[in-house]
Each structure stands twice: as structure tokens, then as C-alpha cells.
Design a protein around this motif. Structure first.
Motif, PDB file in Angstrom:
ATOM      1  N   TRP A   1       0.833  -1.033  -0.310  1.00 21.99           N
ATOM      2  CA  TRP A   1       0.283  -0.217   0.278  1.00 21.99           C
ATOM      3  C   TRP A   1       1.157   0.702  -0.014  1.00 21.99           C
ATOM      4  O   TRP A   1       2.099   1.182   1.050  1.00 21.99           O
ATOM      5  N   GLN A   2       0.361   2.233  -0.903  1.00 27.76           N
ATOM      6  CA  GLN A   2       1.154   3.090  -0.644  1.00 27.76           C
ATOM      7  C   GLN A   2       1.015   4.806  -0.812  1.00 27.76           C
ATOM      8  O   GLN A   2      -0.438   5.295  -0.767  1.00 27.76           O
ATOM      9  N   PHE A   3       1.636   5.681   0.244  1.00 23.55           N
ATOM     10  CA  PHE A   3       0.957   7.380   0.191  1.00 23.55           C
ATOM     11  C   PHE A   3       1.751   7.490  -0.324  1.00 23.55           C
ATOM     12  O   PHE A   3       2.807   7.820   0.016  1.00 23.55           O
ATOM     13  N   GLU A   4       1.198   8.748  -0.942  1.00 26.13           N
ATOM     14  CA  GLU A   4       1.863   9.856  -1.490  1.00 26.13           C
ATOM     15  C   GLU A   4       2.155  11.243  -0.880  1.00 26.13           C
ATOM     16  O   GLU A   4       1.058  11.204  -0.435  1.00 26.13           O
ATOM     17  N   GLU A   5       2.778  11.673  -0.477  1.00 20.36           N
ATOM     18  CA  GLU A   5       2.813  12.999   0.187  1.00 20.36           C
ATOM     19  C   GLU A   5       3.223  14.298  -0.479  1.00 20.36           C
ATOM     20  O   GLU A   5       4.032  14.615  -1.380  1.00 20.36           O
ATOM     21  N   ILE A   6       2.279  15.117  -0.706  1.00 18.00           N
ATOM     22  CA  ILE A   6       1.854  15.762  -1.794  1.00 18.00           C
ATOM     23  C   ILE A   6       1.720  17.287  -0.778  1.00 18.00           C
ATOM     24  O   ILE A   6       1.231  18.064  -1.594  1.00 18.00           O
ATOM     25  N   ALA A   7       1.680  17.486  -0.205  1.00 19.58           N
ATOM     26  CA  ALA A   7       1.706  18.876   0.420  1.00 19.58           C
ATOM     27  C   ALA A   7       2.113  19.987   0.322  1.00 19.58           C
ATOM     28  O   ALA A   7       1.431  21.170   0.305  1.00 19.58           O
TER      29      ALA A   7
END
Length: 563
Positions: free
Chosen positions: A289-295
Motif C-alpha cells: 500500500w502506497q501513500f504519496e506526500e503532496i502537501a
């Protein structure tokens, strides 16, 4: 009877004066309930010392929960405790207060077995084993604690068995089902690398005293994501994702769905470094499972001028009722707080100035907060708990103070938030060293009440009087295939010719947990035409309730409707 125009105007003026007098004589929007009435006599001990160890100024958190499943909200309060820089001269503990259903509470901490005995920070409530009973996760400066509910008024410490001890300095945490398997997973914010043996000394030579160091000088740490294995244990799974790569100083977190893709994302407030927005991208080709940090690209990482701020409390809600989740983050004085409106393309714009939030918070430092409909008119309002982190700030500044008042914002007909703190009652004129804040309906009247955790002081319990005259329906949602707490479920309700929307988020505020029920306001409408509930994945079951009677709580089970 024929009246002259002058007589009509005089009568109208008299009526208006009478209404004003009646309003002034009536109860405030929020009424502080003293300990002598509530029975909540517990007081937070912040372990304050001349050394000014940073953890002293950061707590406490608080929670509303129904630990005994009797339908009434109980209260949990987190305290400090023994650690590497402090040994309490007398025993202190967290507190669990049972709701007596008459406006009073009884301390049942010892019987329940949830006293803590760590330097506690916050609490996250969630039914991680899907047995219908809320469990407690307590964060700390030190080891975290997971308390499993035994269904008999007691809890068991299962931290080691579950594999979630999470050493270091943890702050806020949130339960959410990131992989849509019907089980609640756990995200834990980690603050800074800190210990008594290598603390920095911060001082002012003119005063000859230590003061609390600004967290900017400390190294950041990595947050933790735990996958629920379904057998009472958890596996740390952030390795190889942006969560592991993002070194932060996490203080607040909310789980929400910012892009309406049916997967829960995470917004994390960081102190003195950029905030994080972890967008849930689902599994890669290997099933990871992947989370992309886009802040940064989402424009929620920094201030408008590109500076990192002191992010503390956060929340998410569909403030403008357009079906998209908006975000909020509170910062320290001079930085102003941000209200981020969702642009529907994984980016946001800060509308705090347009809503008067930026101006009202310029000299404030914000911690616990909540988007909620305090008057049940169907529109989202906002409450903010404030207090400067440095107890010596009054010596340095004439404008900024250590103890600060609560702030209340009401959403009017034009869709903008208006500061109504001066109309909210004496409790909003009282300076407080506020930290955690939770909302919950402790007297089951459909009006959401508030509890505020104060650093080194007693908590403040506020009874909501503002919703009188407006109608509501309260939902206790029970997932079956989806997670039992129904986190990620979408609700649409129609009443009085209007349509309202809500996503059941989790977390938010600072170190705190809210009443898990959803209270849906409908204003003066006398019935609710329809409630459409789209349950969280994996089921995505849609249940519809029609012609629902107002002003009561109902228990809704996935696939079965009202039970």
C-alpha cells in the motif's frame, strides 16, 4: 385597532428591546459546568519545573467515549506521569469518568484499569477488534499503551502483545481503515527526538531563567503506520512509503478523503517544519500500500509566503457543503491559522482571511479544535482551543499571553464563518492554557457539548445551549462488512428542501477523540425526508432511511437499517 406609524415603530423597538433582554437573561451558548456539579475533580499535573523540559507544556488530551455501551458518553482524561526527567512526588494518573446520566460523572479509573503510569499525551478511541466495544490507545512521552475493552467495565493492557508500544515521543493518533479490509489500522504521530540526557538549554540572560525551547532546534522523527492483522496484533508497514521518508514533528492528525476516491488520506500538522498530506494511492503492483506526500503541491505544507509554521491542531470537514473535504490547521501566534478550501483537484486555497479566522487568530496559539454544527442548523461551525506554549511569554510580550480564550465561529447564511466568541458566554472570556479539545453530547439532547484539556489545570466542561429551537437526528453507525466504527462512511440527508453531506472522518483536534455518533442538524425542519448512508469500503453498501422522526438517536446497522 388602527395604529400610527410612530406607534408601530415604538412597539417594534420595545419588542426588539425585550428580545435582547430575553437573550441576555437566557443561558449562554455554552455554559461551563463546574466540578461541584459534574463531579469531575481531576486536575492535570504538567510536572512544571525550573528546567522547563519541553514535554511539560504539551499535554493533555481528552476524549468522549461510551466505554460501557450504555448509550451515554463517558470522559477520558490524560495525565503526565513518571519519565526520565520526572518522578511524581505523589501518585498521579489518567482518569476515566462514567456518565451517571444525570449531568454528573463518577471516577471509575482504578476499577477500569486505565490509569496510565506514563508521561501521557493524547488518546485515540477506536474499536480495533470489531467487537462492538471501544478500545483506547494512549500516546506518551515514553511508551504508548493500548487498552482493550473487556466488555465488563474493565480494560486490559495489550500493548506488547499487539506490537504497538511505539517508543519515543508520540502525540496525536488516529484509527482508520487505510486498506479497506474492514479493520481499523493505526497512525501515530511522532514529535521530536528528545530526552532528559540531551535536552537543549534555552535561556534569557537578562532574566537568568530557562524557558521552553522552540521545537525548531530539535531533530524531527518519523511517524508510524500500523496495519491491523485481524488477530489482535499489528504490523508496522510504513517502510517503503512516503510516510517513512517524511521526517516531521507531528502534533495533530486527521483521517479523511480529500479526493473522493474512497480511500482515507492523512493530514498531519507539523511544528516548525512543513505539514504533511499523505494521499492514499492504494496498492502497487506488488500489493504494497502506497501513500504519496503532496502537501507542497497541494499548498497546505507552508504559509502563503512559503514559510513552515508551528502546526498543532487539525481537522477536516465539508465546510461549504460541496461534497469535498476542507482542512484546517492551527498555528502559533503571528502565524495565523489556515482554513483550506478544497479545489477538487488535490489542491487547496487558504480562505482564513475571507472568513475572519486569520485576523482573529493573529495573536493566538491554537491546539484542540473541531468543525461541528453546534446549533444544528445544518451548517458547519468551528471551535478553537488556544494557549501559548511558553509560560513566560507574558514577560516578553504585551500582546501575546500564555493563557488565551476559546474562540467560536458560526457559519451564516452567506457561507462564511463569523467570530461569535463574544456572544458565546463567560467561558469564552476566560483565559486558559488550553491543549486538547473533544466534542460529544454528554446529556443526549442532540446538542454537541465540549471538553477542553488544560495544561496544569482542571479540564473545562461546556454544556451546549445553542441548539434550542433547531431539530436533529443522531446516528450511531455500526459497520458489518466495513469497519465497525464506520470510519469512511458517507452520509447525505435531505430536510426542509435542503441537502446536506458528511463524511465520517476520524481523529482531528489535538491529542483528543470525539463522540463517535453523527448528529445531523436540520434547522427548523420537522422531519427528515431521506438519509442516504454509503458505507465505507469494502462493502460500499447503500442504505436509505425515509421520513425519519427527528430529535432522537437511532442505531443504524449496515445492510439492516434502524435496529
Amino acid at each position: 385597532m388602527n395604529l400610527t406609524r410612530r406607534e408601530i415603530l415604538r412597539a417594534a423597538a420595545a419588542l426588539a428591546a425585550g428580545l435582547r433582554l430575553s437573550a441576555e437573561e437566557g443561558p449562554p451558548l455554552f455554559e461551563e459546568i463546574p466540578a461541584s456539579r459534574s463531579g469531575i475533580e481531576w486536575v492535570h499535573d504538567n510536572a512544571i519545573s525550573d528546567n522547563h523540559y519541553l514535554p511539560e507544556t504539551m499535554g493533555p488530551g481528552c476524549a468522549f467515549l461510551d466505554y460501557d455501551n450504555d448509550g451515554w458518553m463517558d470522559i477520558y482524561l490524560v495525565n503526565s506521569g513518571p519519565c526520565d526527567f520526572w518522578k511524581p512526588p505523589k501518585p498521579i494518573r489518567n482518569a476515566l469518568y462514567k456518565n451517571n446520566r444525570d449531568g454528573t460523572f463518577t471516577d471509575v479509573t482504578e476499577k477500569a484499569g486505565v490509569s496510565g503510569n506514563t508521561f501521557g499525551m493524547g488518546v485515540a478511541v477506536g474499536d480495533y477488534d470489531n467487537d462492538g466495544w471501544p478500545d483506547l490507545f494512549v500516546t506518551s512521552y515514553g511508551k504508548c499503551i493500548l487498552y482493550r475493552n473487556n466488555h465488563d467495565g474493565t480494560f486490559t493492557d495489550v500493548t506488547e502483545k499487539a506490537g504497538v508500544s511505539t517508543l519515543g515521543w508520540t502525540t496525536s493518533a488516529v484509527w482508520f481503515d487505510y486498506d479497506n479490509d474492514g479493520r481499523l489500522d493505526l497512525f501515530v504521530c511522532s514529535f521530536v527526538d528528545y530526552s532528559a540526557s540531551h535536552k537543549f538549554e534555552c535561556g534569557d540572560n537578562k532574566l537568568g531563567k530557562h524557558y521552553y525551547c522552540i521545537p525548531r532546534i530539535f531533530r524531527g522523527t518519523v511517524n508510524s503506520l500500523y496495519h491491523n492483522n485481524g488477530d489482535g496484533t499489528f504490523t508496522e508497514v510504513s517502510k517503503g512509503t512516503d510516510i517513512a521518508k517524511a521526517i516531521g514533528k507531528g502534533l495533530g492528525v486527521v483521517a479523511t478523503d480529500i479526493n473522493n476516491d474512497g480511500r482515507m488520506d492523512l493530514f498531519v500538522a507539523n511544528d516548525t517544519v512543513q505539514n504533511f498530506l499523505f494521499v492514499n494511492r492504494g496498492p502497487d503492483k506488488n500489493g504494497k500500500w502506497q501513500f504519496e506526500e503532496i502537501a507542497l503541491q497541494a499548498e497546505v505544507g507552508f504559509s502563503d509566503n512559503g514559510q513552515p509554521r508551528s502546526g498543532m491542531g487539525v481537522d477536516a470537514a465539508d465546510v461549504n457543503n460541496d461534497g469535498w473535504q476542507d482542512l484546517f490547521v492551527a498555528n502559533v501566534d503571528q502565524e495565523m491559522y489556515s482554513l483550506y478550501q478544497n479545489n477538487r483537484n488535490e489542491s487547496f486555497r487558504d480562505t482564513a482571511h475571507l472568513n475572519g479566522v486569520a485576523q482573529a487568530t493573529r495573536l493566538m496559539s491554537g491546539w484542540g479544535l473541531k468543525f461541528f454544527d453546534y446549533d444544528n442548523d445544518g451548517a458547519i461551525d468551528l471551535i478553537l482551543a488556544n494557549g501559548h506554549p511558553d509560560d513566560m511569554i507574558d514577560i516578553y510580550s504585551q500582546q501575546v499571553h500564555y493563557k488565551e480564550p476559546l474562540l467560536l465561529f458560526h457559519q451564516g447564511a452567506g457561507g462564511k464563518l463569523t467570530n461569535v466568541s463574544d456572544q458565546a458566554g463567560p467561558a469564552f472570556k476566560k483565559p486558559l492554557p488550553s491543549r486538547g479539545l473533544a466534542v460529544g453530547d454528554f446529556n443526549n439532547d442532540g446538542a454537541l457539548d465540549v471538553i477542553v484539556g488544560n495544561n496544569g489545570q482542571a479540564p473545562v466542561l461546556l454544556k451546549n445551549n445553542a441548539a434550542k429551537g433547531n431539530n436533529w437526528i443522531g446516528l450511531k453507525l455500526e459497520g458489518v462488512t466495513s469497519n465497525r466504527d464506520a470510519i469512511g462512511t458517507r452520509i447525505v440527508w435531505k430536510a426542509g428542501g435542503k441537502t446536506f453531506r458528511r463524511l465520517k472522518n476520524n481523529g482531528g483536534s489535538y491529542l483528543s477523540s470525539h463522540d463517535p455518533r453523527e448528529v445531523l442538524g436540520v434547522g427548523t425542519a420537522t422531519k427528515i425526508d431521506e438519509i442516504e448512508i454509503t458505507w465505507a469500503a469494502p462493502s460500499k453498501q447503500v442504505d436509505r432511511l425515509t421520513n425519519v422522526e427527528v430529535n432522537r438517536y437511532i442505531h443504524v446497522v449496515e445492510g439492516k437499517g434502524i435496529v
